[in-house]
Design an enzyme around this catalytic site. Structure first.
Site, PDB file in Angstrom:
ATOM      1  N   CYS A   1      67.258  48.732  49.071  1.00  0.00           N
ATOM      2  CA  CYS A   1      66.095  48.177  49.758  1.00  0.00           C
ATOM      3  C   CYS A   1      64.980  47.858  48.770  1.00  0.00           C
ATOM      4  O   CYS A   1      64.477  48.753  48.078  1.00  0.00           O
ATOM      5  CB  CYS A   1      65.585  49.136  50.829  1.00  0.00           C
ATOM      6  SG  CYS A   1      64.142  48.438  51.650  1.00  0.00           S
TER       7      CYS A   1
ATOM      8  N   ARG B   1      73.872  42.272  58.166  1.00  0.00           N
ATOM      9  CA  ARG B   1      73.714  43.109  59.361  1.00  0.00           C
ATOM     10  C   ARG B   1      74.408  42.416  60.529  1.00  0.00           C
ATOM     11  O   ARG B   1      74.094  41.277  60.847  1.00  0.00           O
ATOM     12  CB  ARG B   1      72.236  43.292  59.645  1.00  0.00           C
ATOM     13  CG  ARG B   1      71.915  44.308  60.692  1.00  0.00           C
ATOM     14  CD  ARG B   1      70.404  44.423  60.888  1.00  0.00           C
ATOM     15  NE  ARG B   1      69.726  45.123  59.817  1.00  0.00           N
ATOM     16  CZ  ARG B   1      68.400  45.042  59.598  1.00  0.00           C
ATOM     17  NH1 ARG B   1      67.652  44.306  60.370  1.00  0.00           N
ATOM     18  NH2 ARG B   1      67.854  45.714  58.612  1.00  0.00           N
TER      19      ARG B   1
ATOM     20  N   CYS C   1      59.608  54.186  52.675  1.00  0.00           N
ATOM     21  CA  CYS C   1      58.324  53.478  52.649  1.00  0.00           C
ATOM     22  C   CYS C   1      57.755  53.521  54.062  1.00  0.00           C
ATOM     23  O   CYS C   1      58.443  53.928  55.006  1.00  0.00           O
ATOM     24  CB  CYS C   1      58.505  52.043  52.148  1.00  0.00           C
ATOM     25  SG  CYS C   1      58.953  50.861  53.429  1.00  0.00           S
TER      26      CYS C   1
ATOM     27  N   CYS D   1      66.417  56.319  56.505  1.00  0.00           N
ATOM     28  CA  CYS D   1      66.664  54.891  56.276  1.00  0.00           C
ATOM     29  C   CYS D   1      67.427  54.740  54.969  1.00  0.00           C
ATOM     30  O   CYS D   1      67.599  55.690  54.214  1.00  0.00           O
ATOM     31  CB  CYS D   1      65.346  54.137  56.202  1.00  0.00           C
ATOM     32  SG  CYS D   1      64.482  54.385  54.652  1.00  0.00           S
TER      33      CYS D   1
ATOM     34  N   LYS E   1      59.295  39.680  63.585  1.00  0.00           N
ATOM     35  CA  LYS E   1      60.488  40.243  64.235  1.00  0.00           C
ATOM     36  C   LYS E   1      60.197  40.693  65.664  1.00  0.00           C
ATOM     37  O   LYS E   1      59.044  41.019  66.001  1.00  0.00           O
ATOM     38  CB  LYS E   1      60.996  41.428  63.434  1.00  0.00           C
ATOM     39  CG  LYS E   1      60.013  42.594  63.434  1.00  0.00           C
ATOM     40  CD  LYS E   1      60.593  43.835  62.800  1.00  0.00           C
ATOM     41  CE  LYS E   1      60.365  43.893  61.316  1.00  0.00           C
ATOM     42  NZ  LYS E   1      60.642  45.193  60.713  1.00  0.00           N
TER      43      LYS E   1
ATOM     44  N   LYS F   1      61.966  43.223  68.876  1.00  0.00           N
ATOM     45  CA  LYS F   1      63.042  44.199  69.130  1.00  0.00           C
ATOM     46  C   LYS F   1      63.045  44.659  70.580  1.00  0.00           C
ATOM     47  O   LYS F   1      62.014  45.055  71.108  1.00  0.00           O
ATOM     48  CB  LYS F   1      62.868  45.403  68.199  1.00  0.00           C
ATOM     49  CG  LYS F   1      62.953  45.012  66.731  1.00  0.00           C
ATOM     50  CD  LYS F   1      62.737  46.190  65.811  1.00  0.00           C
ATOM     51  CE  LYS F   1      62.919  45.750  64.367  1.00  0.00           C
ATOM     52  NZ  LYS F   1      62.652  46.838  63.411  1.00  0.00           N
TER      53      LYS F   1
ATOM     54  N   ARG G   1      66.045  40.511  67.786  1.00  0.00           N
ATOM     55  CA  ARG G   1      67.163  41.065  67.006  1.00  0.00           C
ATOM     56  C   ARG G   1      68.168  41.756  67.921  1.00  0.00           C
ATOM     57  O   ARG G   1      68.138  41.584  69.129  1.00  0.00           O
ATOM     58  CB  ARG G   1      66.577  42.036  65.994  1.00  0.00           C
ATOM     59  CG  ARG G   1      65.442  41.400  65.177  1.00  0.00           C
ATOM     60  CD  ARG G   1      65.632  41.690  63.763  1.00  0.00           C
ATOM     61  NE  ARG G   1      64.595  41.210  62.902  1.00  0.00           N
ATOM     62  CZ  ARG G   1      64.145  41.921  61.867  1.00  0.00           C
ATOM     63  NH1 ARG G   1      64.580  43.148  61.646  1.00  0.00           N
ATOM     64  NH2 ARG G   1      63.255  41.403  61.048  1.00  0.00           N
TER      65      ARG G   1
ATOM     66  N   CYS H   1      61.733  52.284  59.243  1.00  0.00           N
ATOM     67  CA  CYS H   1      63.058  51.914  59.778  1.00  0.00           C
ATOM     68  C   CYS H   1      63.779  53.060  60.469  1.00  0.00           C
ATOM     69  O   CYS H   1      64.592  52.816  61.355  1.00  0.00           O
ATOM     70  CB  CYS H   1      63.917  51.318  58.681  1.00  0.00           C
ATOM     71  SG  CYS H   1      63.206  49.823  57.971  1.00  0.00           S
TER      72      CYS H   1
END
Ligand code: HEM
Ligand code: SF4
Length: 574
Positions: A436, A76, A475, A430, A210, A212, A145, A479
């Site tokens: 994934c 990424r 899931c 996603c 994470k 954001k 991120r 995302c």
């Protein structure tokens, strides 16, 4: 009091022992016996912007033949604000063709992902990315991120100021470890090793989870500010200058099916600050979360849970204390939509801009649709820039008026512009299968077909051109931000989805669980009567989600802890 280390999650020990994200990555990457890397290094490599994955379509067959999984890495890129030069586009196109799976994946957080890069090609790929003045550092992992920003190039100085802010926040919060340069770019080891390195903001164990950040410029909420840990909303004064920023904290999407202690949450507006204070506020929010966030349970480690547990007032007070900034009361603002305006627009400066829909962000070459080639051809002659949108689309930006016919010719030659229904142009999925590892169901490969089936119903009700926001994930991690869409579908198992309804079109209100375990036909059968009712009884300009609430198809939604309460279906009042 220091926490007993026994209580810490495994990832904390991995970070602590990693010597600032080095671990045994250098050795692991050089090991030719396997296409993978060790489990601990799999956690660390995320901080370098990569995930170890395997092709799940091939799992069963390879396991039968007693072969190792078909390992490859997802990379990424870090692209603050989503702005790429044509030369950078060409560099990414090149590595995708040579070392990736010959597609570029525009993501919901304004970056590009490459899939299918095998271990022996990693270093070459990262060197080429470096030569294009790009990197993948901190694109994943327990750090700040990619910083997102309204990519709109055609309006005002405010948009330019927002882009500059996103860049400076991104720079300010970048990890300082030289591990990235050492491992991937064969950079010099710093003499004396670990002792020389410091991470003034993160420390040795980085963040609990994470993090954001986004920058929004009203009236567009394309960045989905309420889905993020930290947000800055531009407050533009009468003469078009930015007078300061509302600060939002504690948004997040991820949850786990059947675990009501995990939930999506929309961010709170915590206060207002001046431009000169933004870096201090951002750093303080990050360090408070660094110290207050839950490091024992990764499912409870995001800032949203810290804020739910400690309260917004206590959190604000600590941010003010650490940042040395007194936040003002939030200023009024209003958003109209989270979507992109597709097609050509003209800017104040006379430049033209073309926003092109990219289905689920995937740009590849398919028979009759050589889109990867098309974008490459555009990049070869384009003198402006490319902007990735948070809706997985691409803006060919800053086209001089005299260049417009040439751009139009390439767009027509490669079919980059399509006639779209109102549902499709507001759709996002996603990645999910086959790459994934967390996917429970298809997403990117299925949503286009589901939309085709739904389009038939919408057409029948005269709704083909009405904007309705639909998002799907494989899931519950969220995302593609399905809990902030009018129609959200979240994978539960192969071919089965939970249906969420009623997210507000301005991104300010979560959707609500309406039905569980629906298969293809079930989804259509559930939505069709709602479409029919919407066509007949909607108010003037009333969005689908507002209609569902007004007619009591769904109950009003809760935020945070209340998200799982009052689950539908309700008895509609029509
Ligand atoms: C617990 C939560 C989450 C986990 C464990 C997780 C994990 C992952 C993984 C493994 C992928 C790689 C899929 C692939 O490319 O094959 C991915 C993709 C991605 N995730 Fe997440 N994710 C989480 C939540 C989120 C949320 C809430 C957002 C956005 C607000 C997000 C944004 C993205 C983006 C932009 C991509 C790239 C593909 C796309 O556009 O869908 N993720 N995530
Ligand atoms: S939502 Fe789930 S299935 Fe989709 S990319 Fe994210 S982690 Fe994978």
């Amino acid at each position: 009091m220091a926490k007993d280390t026994k209580d810490l999650s495994r990832n904390e020990a991995i970070k602590e022992a990693s010597a600032y994200l080095r671990g045994t990555l250098a050795e692991g990457v050089a090991d030719e016996i396997t296409g993978g890397i060790s489990e601990d290094d799999q956690q660390l490599v995320k901080f370098h912007g990569m995930y170890l994955q395997d092709d799940r379509d091939l799992r069963a067959e390879r396991s039968k033949k007693k072969m190792e999984k078909a390992f490859a890495f997802m990379l990424r890129v870090r692209i603050p604000g989503g702005v790429l030069t044509p030369a950078q586009w060409l560099a990414l196109d090149e590595v995708a063709r040579l070392y990736g799976n010959r597609t570029l994946r525009v993501t919901t957080r304004q970056t590009i992902q490459l899939h299918g890069v095998i271990k022996s090609n990693l270093k070459t790929t990262l060197k080429e990315i470096d030569q294009a003045a790009l990197d993948t550092l901190a694109a994943c992992g327990d750090v700040n991120r990619n910083v997102m920003c309204d990519p709109n190039p055609y309006q005002s100085r405010a948009h330019a100021a927002a882009q500059a802010l996103a860049k400076s926040v991104s720079e300010h919060l970048l990890p300082r470890t030289p591990a990235y340069r050492e491992i991937w770019l064969d950079g010099e080891k710093i003499a004396g090793g670990e002792e020389e390195v410091t991470e003034p903001i993160y420390g040795k164990t980085y963040l609990p989870r994470k993090f954001k950040i986004v920058v929004a410029v009203p009236p567009s909420n394309d960045v989905d500010v309420f889905a993020h840990d930290l947000g800055f909303i531009a407050i533009v004064d009468g003469d078009g200058e930015i007078g300061g920023w509302n600060v939002t904290v504690g948004g997040g999407m991820g949850m786990t099916h059947g675990e009501p202690d995990t939930y999506p949450r929309t961010a709170d507006v915590m206060g207002f600050c001046r431009t000169g204070d933004v870096l201090a506020v951002a750093e303080a929010v990050v360090t408070v979360q660094r110290d207050w966030g839950d490091r024992s349970n990764r499912k409870h480690a995001r800032l949203k849970y810290t804020i739910e547990d400690k309260g917004l007032d206590a959190f604000r007070a600590e941010v003010e204390r650490r940042g040395g900034v007194k936040l003002g009361a939030p200023k009024p603002f209003s958003f109209t939509s989270t979507g992109d305006r597709l097609g050509w627009t003209e800017g104040e400066d006379g430049n033209h801009h073309l926003t092109l829909f990219v289905e689920n962000g995937r740009i590849g070459n398919h028979p009759g649709a050589a889109h990867l080639d098309g974008y490459r051809k555009l990049a070869e002659s384009h003198k402006g820039d490319f902007r990735l949108t948070p809706n997985q689309n691409v803006i060919v930006a800053n086209v001089a008026p005299e260049e417009r016919p040439a751009v139009e010719a390439i767009v027509a030659e490669f079919g980059l512009d399509q006639n779209l229904s109102g549902l499709r142009r507001n759709s996002m999925a996603c990645v999910a299968l086959p790459t994934c590892g967390l996917a429970l169901a298809e997403s990117e490969r299925y949503l286009p077909d589901l939309i085709t089936a739904l389009e038939e119903r919408l057409e029948a009700h005269g709704l083909a051109q009405d904007d309705i926001v639909i998002r799907m994930t494989g899931c519950p991690n969220g995302c593609a931000r399905p809990y902030l869409s009018e129609i959200g579908l979240v994978g539960k198992g192969p071919g089965r989805y939970n249906l969420y309804l009623g997210g507000a079109v301005d991104g300010s209100r979560l959707s609500k669980l309406y039905a569980e375990d629906l298969e293809h036909e079930g989804i259509i059968k559930t939505l069709d009567p709602m479409f029919a009712a919407y066509a007949r009884f909607r108010g003037n300009g009333e969005p689908f989600s507002e209609f569902l609430l007004r007619m009591s198809f769904i109950a009003p939604t809760g935020n945070g802890r209340d998200f799982h309460a009052n689950t539908g279906p309700q008895q509609p009042v029509i």
